[in-house]
Design a protein around this motif. Structure first.
Motif, mmCIF file in Angstrom:
data_model
loop_
_atom_site.group_PDB
_atom_site.id
_atom_site.type_symbol
_atom_site.label_atom_id
_atom_site.label_comp_id
_atom_site.label_asym_id
_atom_site.label_seq_id
_atom_site.Cartn_x
_atom_site.Cartn_y
_atom_site.Cartn_z
ATOM 1 N N UNK A 1 23.512 -11.848 27.506
ATOM 2 C CA UNK A 1 23.271 -11.057 28.719
ATOM 3 C C UNK A 1 21.904 -11.248 29.332
ATOM 4 N N UNK A 2 21.078 -12.050 28.684
ATOM 5 C CA UNK A 2 19.699 -12.210 29.159
ATOM 6 C C UNK A 2 19.502 -13.623 29.692
ATOM 7 N N UNK A 3 18.815 -13.739 30.834
ATOM 8 C CA UNK A 3 18.478 -15.058 31.391
ATOM 9 C C UNK A 3 17.128 -15.488 30.825
ATOM 10 N N UNK A 4 17.145 -16.568 30.059
ATOM 11 C CA UNK A 4 15.909 -17.045 29.437
ATOM 12 C C UNK A 4 15.344 -18.227 30.214
ATOM 13 N N UNK A 5 14.030 -18.267 30.335
ATOM 14 C CA UNK A 5 13.374 -19.417 30.947
ATOM 15 C C UNK A 5 12.311 -19.950 30.002
ATOM 16 N N UNK A 6 11.912 -21.190 30.256
ATOM 17 C CA UNK A 6 10.823 -21.787 29.473
ATOM 18 C C UNK A 6 9.906 -22.553 30.418
ATOM 19 N N UNK A 7 8.629 -22.486 30.127
ATOM 20 C CA UNK A 7 7.645 -23.156 30.972
ATOM 21 C C UNK A 7 7.436 -24.590 30.514
ATOM 22 N N UNK A 8 7.267 -25.479 31.497
ATOM 23 C CA UNK A 8 6.919 -26.872 31.197
ATOM 24 C C UNK A 8 5.777 -27.277 32.124
ATOM 25 N N UNK A 9 5.087 -28.325 31.713
ATOM 26 C CA UNK A 9 3.952 -28.791 32.515
ATOM 27 C C UNK A 9 4.069 -30.277 32.855
ATOM 28 N N UNK A 10 5.220 -30.872 32.506
ATOM 29 C CA UNK A 10 5.389 -32.312 32.739
ATOM 30 C C UNK A 10 6.875 -32.666 32.678
ATOM 31 N N UNK A 11 7.239 -33.830 33.181
ATOM 32 C CA UNK A 11 8.636 -34.275 33.046
ATOM 33 C C UNK A 11 9.066 -34.367 31.585
ATOM 34 N N UNK A 12 8.182 -34.804 30.735
ATOM 35 C CA UNK A 12 8.533 -34.877 29.319
ATOM 36 C C UNK A 12 8.885 -33.496 28.764
ATOM 37 N N UNK A 13 8.084 -32.501 29.147
ATOM 38 C CA UNK A 13 8.381 -31.134 28.730
ATOM 39 C C UNK A 13 9.722 -30.670 29.260
ATOM 40 N N UNK A 14 10.015 -31.032 30.500
ATOM 41 C CA UNK A 14 11.304 -30.653 31.085
ATOM 42 C C UNK A 14 12.456 -31.273 30.302
ATOM 43 N N UNK A 15 12.280 -32.550 29.923
ATOM 44 C CA UNK A 15 13.328 -33.211 29.121
ATOM 45 C C UNK A 15 13.531 -32.502 27.787
ATOM 46 N N UNK A 16 12.433 -32.154 27.152
ATOM 47 C CA UNK A 16 12.539 -31.463 25.859
ATOM 48 C C UNK A 16 13.210 -30.096 26.030
ATOM 49 N N UNK A 17 12.848 -29.399 27.100
ATOM 50 C CA UNK A 17 13.434 -28.073 27.329
ATOM 51 C C UNK A 17 14.944 -28.177 27.546
ATOM 52 N N UNK A 18 15.336 -29.115 28.387
ATOM 53 C CA UNK A 18 16.763 -29.292 28.662
ATOM 54 C C UNK A 18 17.504 -29.691 27.380
#
Lengths: 296, 296
Positions: free
Chosen positions: A70-87
């Motif tokens: 029921x909760x929408x979670x987000x994560x912060x990234x600071x680079x494309x590499x971080x975005x890839x890891x998050x996804x």
């Protein structure tokens, strides 16, 4: 009745400068935060584990989030590499931080604002491939610890680029806690025309005592999404001893008693602040943690 | 440009619940407060030395005030006897406190609101005989620790009686620090029509974090006189560990950066907060005392 959506950021912005704590303790805090009724939680960041050791367990934490559908979670990234890891870790809501001031941007991520802005399309593409949405978190919107006051045109230019790149949400952050209500209104008036129907949220720190006043000014200006942190957890490495994020329980108290609808329960938010204090092992700046709710 | 007059109340509302400190230390604090540029100072109270031992030296302190002819000093009283003592000590601006809630009024002065209101004409007469002016300080305007929320009609009835008795100024106080901006506006809207051209001031505590937001709401509603305390000195005996008055330096920061004209200098106010911390010997809740002014 106006409804304001609160995102609790204690798990990321709160814990990031703390001594690393075990995953179990983090999950206890997460459990307490979710129990407040909050619908959005910034869970962690996929950034350098060397620079931010407190969040080095981001993939492990991300694996636990499915327990709270029921909760929408987000994560912060600071680079494309971080975005890839998050996804790859299953995060479906990414915040990409772009500082509007060069000085902070360089200190924070090793590149200036223009270069950080230039990466937005790549982040959006990575997110889209992974079925995730993207929020641009604009940092140092009011002042920079290195460059002084941030010209609002620098903020506008980041927002413009983000909108052009097709991001899903915009957030503006008072990274070092210097904003006051009148300056909040000024910036919001200048960026609202740029974003159309995109959701806009604000993120304030209480470093100079004006965080709640600024948050309320944002609500009066029509903002319906605010970040805050259980217990006010989170400081600023540039202001030792200063208070951190606005405390969720203090914000909820203010909004509730102002006749604004919020999902978070004050008593449960105070309880989450108690858990935050316990897991980090030191006092927190929350007002309600000391004083409690008013008698009703 | 709007001008807001600040009255520093650290010497009275700040020190009243502290362990008594020597007159010399008080004078050092007074010196630092006056050096901020503030034009009004609540210097002490003429109340029971048994109940408030920290202010038992009121006549001695009053004797020192002539050294600062540019500052308007006031003293709080809770009875005709206190008013007589204040006038005899040379005080020319008296604040007579009347709680709008019976519970707090009885706990505070041993009489209910109606009885306290009934003494206003006598206080006015004593002041007039001594060449002093009278401010009615309405306490527990928003909430009472005993009676819960204060009906605004109770506040209106105190204000009505004060105006009818010919007082010179009205102050409304959030004694236990529970107000939020929307509730501030509601009360101010209901009492402004009663007071004509009389000066109106507001007094907020930051007990639940919303003190500065409430103060700014009052300014937006047209109030141009605010109480605050060097360092945020002053707590509430009913909320152990809670923060006290809004801090002068934090208020001045917020107002200055909102484009509002104030007499107080931020750096000197931070210095006064340092002196306040030193004379009481413990940490204070001021944000700027920890974080400092922003880089400009």
């Amino acid at each position: 009745m106006t409804h304001v959506t609160i995102r609790d950021v204690a798990m990321r912005d709160g814990l990031q400068i703390e001594v690393p704590i075990p995953l179990d303790a983090k999950l206890a805090l997460l459990e307490a935060i979710v129990a407040t009724g909050v619908t959005e939680v910034e869970a962690t960041a996929f950034v350098s584990p060397t620079k931010v050791p407190a969040l080095a367990d981001a993939p492990d934490l991300a694996a636990e989030l499915a327990r709270y559908p029921g909760v929408a979670f987000s994560a912060l990234v600071a680079s494309p590499n971080g975005a890839k890891r998050a996804v790859a870790a299953g995060i479906d809501s990414i915040e990409y931080v772009v500082a509007a001031s060069d000085g902070f941007s360089r200190a924070n991520v090793g590149r200036g604002t223009a270069e950080a802005v230039g990466l937005i399309p790549e982040i959006v593409s990575i997110a889209a491939d992974g079925g995730a949405t993207v929020e641009i978190a604009v940092a140092t919107v009011w002042d920079c610890p290195f460059d002084g006051p941030t010209p609002v045109d620098r903020v506008r230019s980041v927002v413009d680029a983000a909108v052009a790149a097709g991001v899903d949400r915009i957030m503006v952050a008072d990274t070092i806690g210097t904003a006051v209500p009148a300056r909040v209104t000024t910036v919001l008036d200048r960026i609202r025309p740029l974003i159309g129907d995109l959701p806009l949220s604000c993120h304030f720190h209480n470093t100079r005592g004006a965080g709640l006043a600024s948050a309320y000014a944002a609500v009066e200006a029509g903002v319906t999404r605010l970040d805050s942190s259980a217990g006010g957890l989170g400081g600023c490495p540039f202001a030792p001893g200063a208070t951190g994020n606005i405390a969720t329980e203090d914000l909820v108290y203010l909004l509730r008693d102002s006749g604004i609808d919020v999902d978070v329960d004050v008593d449960r938010a105070i309880e989450a602040a108690r858990v935050a204090r316990r897991v980090v092992g030191h006092e927190l700046p929350s007002a309600l943690l000391a004083a409690g709710d008013r008698t009703r």
